[in-house]
Design a protein around this motif. Structure first.
Motif, mmCIF file in Angstrom:
data_model
loop_
_atom_site.group_PDB
_atom_site.id
_atom_site.type_symbol
_atom_site.label_atom_id
_atom_site.label_comp_id
_atom_site.label_asym_id
_atom_site.label_seq_id
_atom_site.Cartn_x
_atom_site.Cartn_y
_atom_site.Cartn_z
ATOM 1 N N PHE A 78 -0.057 1.036 -11.934
ATOM 2 C CA PHE A 78 -0.334 1.563 -10.600
ATOM 3 C C PHE A 78 0.597 2.749 -10.361
ATOM 4 C CE2 PHE A 78 0.771 1.446 -5.979
ATOM 5 C CZ PHE A 78 -0.461 1.894 -5.507
ATOM 6 N N ASP A 79 0.025 3.914 -10.054
ATOM 7 C CA ASP A 79 0.789 5.135 -9.841
ATOM 8 C C ASP A 79 1.041 5.308 -8.345
ATOM 9 O OD1 ASP A 79 1.801 7.695 -9.621
ATOM 10 O OD2 ASP A 79 0.504 8.534 -11.171
ATOM 11 N N ALA A 80 2.216 4.893 -7.889
ATOM 12 C CA ALA A 80 2.537 4.935 -6.465
ATOM 13 C C ALA A 80 2.559 6.366 -5.933
ATOM 14 C CB ALA A 80 3.883 4.260 -6.209
ATOM 15 N N GLU A 81 2.998 7.319 -6.762
ATOM 16 C CA GLU A 81 3.045 8.721 -6.315
ATOM 17 C C GLU A 81 1.642 9.262 -6.103
ATOM 18 O OE1 GLU A 81 5.378 11.261 -8.740
ATOM 19 O OE2 GLU A 81 7.222 10.083 -8.523
ATOM 20 N N ALA A 82 0.723 8.923 -6.991
ATOM 21 C CA ALA A 82 -0.660 9.384 -6.839
ATOM 22 C C ALA A 82 -1.320 8.737 -5.618
ATOM 23 C CB ALA A 82 -1.461 9.069 -8.099
ATOM 24 N N PHE A 83 -0.878 7.523 -5.285
ATOM 25 C CA PHE A 83 -1.464 6.828 -4.145
ATOM 26 C C PHE A 83 -0.899 7.318 -2.816
ATOM 27 C CE2 PHE A 83 -1.312 3.287 -1.076
ATOM 28 C CZ PHE A 83 -2.678 3.102 -0.899
ATOM 29 N N ALA A 84 0.334 7.824 -2.823
ATOM 30 C CA ALA A 84 1.031 8.182 -1.579
ATOM 31 C C ALA A 84 0.210 9.083 -0.649
ATOM 32 C CB ALA A 84 2.375 8.826 -1.901
ATOM 33 N N PRO A 85 -0.447 10.155 -1.156
ATOM 34 C CA PRO A 85 -1.227 11.004 -0.243
ATOM 35 C C PRO A 85 -2.430 10.289 0.364
ATOM 36 C CG PRO A 85 -0.783 12.131 -2.320
ATOM 37 C CD PRO A 85 -0.420 10.698 -2.524
ATOM 38 N N LEU A 86 -2.837 9.176 -0.243
ATOM 39 C CA LEU A 86 -4.018 8.448 0.230
ATOM 40 C C LEU A 86 -3.651 7.291 1.140
ATOM 41 C CD1 LEU A 86 -5.783 8.180 -3.258
ATOM 42 C CD2 LEU A 86 -6.141 9.940 -1.517
ATOM 43 N N LYS A 87 -2.342 7.060 1.301
ATOM 44 C CA LYS A 87 -1.870 5.847 1.963
ATOM 45 C C LYS A 87 -2.446 5.671 3.358
ATOM 46 C CE LYS A 87 2.396 3.363 3.044
ATOM 47 N NZ LYS A 87 3.868 3.398 2.980
ATOM 48 N N ASP A 88 -2.543 6.758 4.126
ATOM 49 C CA ASP A 88 -2.990 6.658 5.512
ATOM 50 C C ASP A 88 -4.455 7.045 5.694
ATOM 51 O OD1 ASP A 88 -0.438 5.870 6.421
ATOM 52 O OD2 ASP A 88 0.226 7.952 6.362
ATOM 53 N N LYS A 89 -5.165 7.173 4.589
ATOM 54 C CA LYS A 89 -6.590 7.510 4.654
ATOM 55 C C LYS A 89 -7.423 6.250 4.473
ATOM 56 C CE LYS A 89 -5.987 12.218 2.897
ATOM 57 N NZ LYS A 89 -6.387 13.209 1.865
ATOM 58 N N PRO A 90 -8.604 6.208 5.119
ATOM 59 C CA PRO A 90 -9.469 5.033 4.937
ATOM 60 C C PRO A 90 -9.995 4.968 3.516
ATOM 61 C CG PRO A 90 -10.603 6.744 6.195
ATOM 62 C CD PRO A 90 -9.188 7.206 6.027
ATOM 63 N N LEU A 91 -9.696 3.882 2.833
ATOM 64 C CA LEU A 91 -10.129 3.706 1.462
ATOM 65 C C LEU A 91 -10.910 2.411 1.333
ATOM 66 C CD1 LEU A 91 -6.937 4.612 -0.605
ATOM 67 C CD2 LEU A 91 -8.995 5.978 -0.384
ATOM 68 N N VAL A 92 -11.808 2.388 0.389
ATOM 69 C CA VAL A 92 -12.491 1.151 0.042
ATOM 70 C C VAL A 92 -12.231 0.915 -1.434
ATOM 71 C CG1 VAL A 92 -14.674 -0.084 -0.102
ATOM 72 C CG2 VAL A 92 -14.275 1.485 1.795
#
Length: 204
Positions: free
Chosen positions: A188-202
């Motif tokens: 799991f790449d936490a840095e790649a996920f960081a910009p998506l953290k507050d966006k609605p994801l499914v």
């Protein structure tokens, strides 16, 4: 297993009274540490249960005392977790579909926690708090099917959706399990996920 009334000899969820000067979260960690040995523990406050008559002792108290339970759910890696059997009470794991009638309103608490976990798997990366640092996509799929049921998605669609999100990193290492072809290990790449953290994801 409860050793006293009310609900003598009923199974119940682990619980404790909060000590003076102790936070709710510290109390939750303390009771977990008394019941289970584990290095990686994900803990999250769930809900406060305080319906009238949830505890039979309320009707016996002339001062109108109420019993509230601030519940938490914890995620652990089952193969790394060891139950601590003590001299006072029995302690056991139960598959979610085989849980007996529990003391108090603990079946309701358990059902609420299971629903919360299902929802979190759909929109958050909570699964990666339970998986080892490196894992196969099938490991991840098995975790989701354990919580959501066998029919939530077929493996091909699940794999394609997760890889498309862009925060799973192929380590370049392959592992052989059984007779099938070797499977890639991912992180799991936490840095790649960081910009998506507050966006609605499914996720699924």
């Amino acid at each position: 297993m409860r050793q006293q009334e009310p609900f003598l000899n009923y199974w119940s969820l682990p619980g404790t009274l909060v000590r003076q000067g102790e936070s709710l979260e510290d109390a939750a960690y303390r009771i977990m540490a008394e019941k289970i040995k584990v290095n990686n523990l994900y803990l999250e406050q769930l809900y406060t249960f305080g319906g009238p008559q949830r505890d039979p002792r309320e009707s016996l108290d002339s001062y109108g005392v109420r019993y509230l339970s601030v519940s938490y759910f914890a995620l652990v890696r089952f193969e790394e977790a060891e139950l601590i059997a003590d001299r006072v009470a029995g302690i056991a794991w139960y598959p979610i579909k085989q849980v007996p009638q529990l003391a108090f309103d603990h079946n309701e608490i358990l059902a609420y926690g299971h629903r919360r976990l299902k929802n979190k798997l759909e929109y958050s990366p909570v699964a990666f708090d339970v998986l080892p640092e490196t894992f196969t996509l099938n490991d991840l799929y098995q975790l989701y099917t354990t919580v959501l049921g066998e029919n939530f998605s077929d493996y091909s669609n699940f794999r394609a959706r997760l890889l498309k999100l862009g925060f799973l990193c192929d380590t370049g290492i392959k592992v052989s399990r059984g007779a099938g072809r070797p499977a890639s290990l991912y992180k799991f790449d936490a840095e790649a996920f960081a910009p998506l953290k507050d966006k609605p994801l499914v996720f699924i």
